[in-house]
Design a protein around this motif. Structure first.
Motif, PDB file in Angstrom:
ATOM      1  N   TYR A   1      18.771   8.044 -31.121  1.00 14.96           N
ATOM      2  CA  TYR A   1      19.266   6.685 -30.833  1.00 14.96           C
ATOM      3  C   TYR A   1      20.784   6.555 -30.956  1.00 14.96           C
ATOM      4  O   TYR A   1      21.323   5.462 -30.811  1.00 14.96           O
ATOM      5  CB  TYR A   1      18.621   5.684 -31.801  1.00 14.96           C
TER       6      TYR A   1
ATOM      7  N   PRO B   1       8.500   2.599 -31.071  1.00 13.59           N
ATOM      8  CA  PRO B   1       9.856   2.929 -31.533  1.00 13.59           C
ATOM      9  C   PRO B   1      10.158   2.410 -32.932  1.00 13.59           C
ATOM     10  O   PRO B   1       9.608   1.394 -33.373  1.00 13.59           O
ATOM     11  CB  PRO B   1      10.759   2.258 -30.489  1.00 13.59           C
TER      12      PRO B   1
ATOM     13  N   ILE C   1      16.692   1.908 -33.999  1.00 10.08           N
ATOM     14  CA  ILE C   1      17.270   1.222 -32.838  1.00 10.08           C
ATOM     15  C   ILE C   1      18.483   0.397 -33.271  1.00 10.08           C
ATOM     16  O   ILE C   1      19.538   0.428 -32.629  1.00 10.08           O
ATOM     17  CB  ILE C   1      16.211   0.329 -32.165  1.00 10.08           C
TER      18      ILE C   1
ATOM     19  N   VAL D   1      14.873   5.116 -25.515  1.00  8.27           N
ATOM     20  CA  VAL D   1      13.854   5.061 -26.563  1.00  8.27           C
ATOM     21  C   VAL D   1      12.779   6.115 -26.314  1.00  8.27           C
ATOM     22  O   VAL D   1      12.353   6.832 -27.231  1.00  8.27           O
ATOM     23  CB  VAL D   1      13.224   3.656 -26.628  1.00  8.27           C
TER      24      VAL D   1
END
Length: 419
Positions: free
Chosen positions: A46, A171, A176, A247
């Motif tokens: 990420y 995810p 994130i 992702v």
């Protein structure tokens, strides 16, 4: 113009008015953008998510500038370039011909790949040619309303499949959030970050936005507020697509250390991985989304860049504004559709058609510095009314765009010359 779209103070910014921006965004987000995000996720997790966000902001700035020029001046973007001097035509003439030849083959190949994977009994070349012919037929008559509806359906398919693929990977929300904090990984992370930021959402298709505004019958500064809403909503959607692919790369490939093939072929490989992990149905659904992404780019170029070429040819012949030959459905518009469709078919018979997609990326990189720099020039000139000229934020945003695209252009040209 539909009177229900206007008020005493001009058009009202209603969600149903959103359209040309969605077309520009869907045209710009093709297989190349999805693969770039996928590779970034598979290599760095990420860590480069922030670059995808920056890329969307850059495109919002550029497309807003192209739209503002068209609405504030009543001129097309090529009319603006023409006023800067003959050098713009000297650059644009060979560029649009060479780019169209390469892109035509790349777009047909990219659109044919997922269908060939779903129905292998029919060869890739047949699917590629079929997509090119179908795309040409859809836009041949220049009916913008139909074209916009088709793009909207394709975007809906993309949303379900691409975002759905990210959702099934479950995810990590904490990672994130961490990826939104700018950082540059080692071992080539800088150019991956710049490439991801610079590549999100199109090249020459950004300049076509003003032509789609014209086809939508938006005219005058009163529509600038609607245009900005349209542009912002569309590129937020673009950012969602690119982030979703990053992702998928981070969750499905990064931790398992799975490598994919280069170019658009990597999306076919990804479908295989999804099929092994979540079942054949997931692979089929993703391949349909891959096709929707590629085909929306194809018909967007077949329409939008053909409109640009028609305007360009009309300027060279000194035809009056709004001459039928310079508009959708005119002979120059249709001539460029034929140029995109038939001569590039010869390139489909090369042994390695995926190289064409890479070649298109290199040629596309040359256009972005030209677009950013000329927009900076035009939007600070006296040719546009003072209220609509660039302010400090506009100049800063476009200046950053120009710098990033210049760096990426020099890097790609260096790689091309050193191979």
């Amino acid at each position: 113009m539909d009177k229900s779209q206007t008020s005493a103070d001009g058009p009202a910014p209603r969600w149903r008015l959103v359209g040309p921006g969605l077309v520009a965004a869907a045209t710009g987000v093709g297989a190349g953008d999805l693969v770039a995000a996928l590779v970034a996720g598979s290599r760095f997790g990420y860590a480069l998510l922030w670059a995808a966000v920056v890329g969307c902001l850059l495109k919002i700035v550029l497309v807003e500038g192209a739209g503002r020029w068209t609405l504030a001046t009543g001129q097309t973007l090529f009319q603006g370039w023409h006023g800067l001097g003959r050098w713009t035509s000297a650059y644009f003439a060979p560029y649009i011909l060479i780019w169209g030849f390469v892109y035509g083959a790349a777009a047909m190949t990219s659109s044919g790949l997922p269908l060939a994977a779903l129905f292998p009994a029919i060869g890739l070349k047949t699917w590629a040619i079929g997509n090119g012919l179908l795309g040409g037929l859809l836009v041949w008559f220049g009916r913008y309303a139909l074209f916009e509806k088709v793009v909207a359906v394709l975007v809906g398919v993309m949303f379900v499949t691409v975002v759905g693929a990210a959702a099934v990977t479950l995810p990590n929300l904490g990672q994130i959030a961490a990826g939104l904090v700018p950082s540059v990984p080692r071992e080539g992370g800088l150019f991956y970050a710049l490439g991801l930021a610079g590549g999100v959402g199109g090249t020459i298709t950004l300049a076509a936005y003003g032509y789609w505004i014209r086809e939508k019958h938006w005219q005058g500064p009163a529509w600038i507020r609607v245009m900005r809403l349209d542009n912002t909503v569309a590129y937020l959607m673009t950012g969602l697509f690119v982030a979703a692919m990053l992702v998928v790369g981070a969750e499905l490939l990064y931790s398992a250390n799975i490598a994919l093939a280069g170019g658009a072929r990597g999306l076919v490989d990804l479908a295989d991985v999804l099929g092994q992990r979540y079942g054949r149905l997931m692979a089929v659904v993703f391949l349909l989304g891959f096709w929707a992404s590629s085909f929306s780019s194809l018909i967007g170029v077949w329409n939008g860049v053909s409109l640009m070429f028609a305007d360009f040819a009309g300027r060279l012949r000194r035809l009056p504004d709004n001459h039928p030959d310079t508009r959708a459905g005119g002979r120059y518009y249709r001539g460029y559709i034929l140029w995109l469709s038939f001569p590039p078919m010869s390139l489909l018979f090369l042994d390695r058609p995926f190289v064409l997609i890479i070649g298109y990326g290199v040629l596309g990189a040359l256009f972005m510095p030209f677009l950013a720099i000329t927009l900076l020039w035009l939007l600070n000139s006296k040719r546009i009314a003072a209220p609509w000229r660039n302010g400090l934020k506009g100049n800063l945003g476009m200046g950053v765009c120009a710098l990033i695209f210049l760096v990426l252009c020099l890097d790609q040209v260096w790689k091309l010359l050193s191979t």
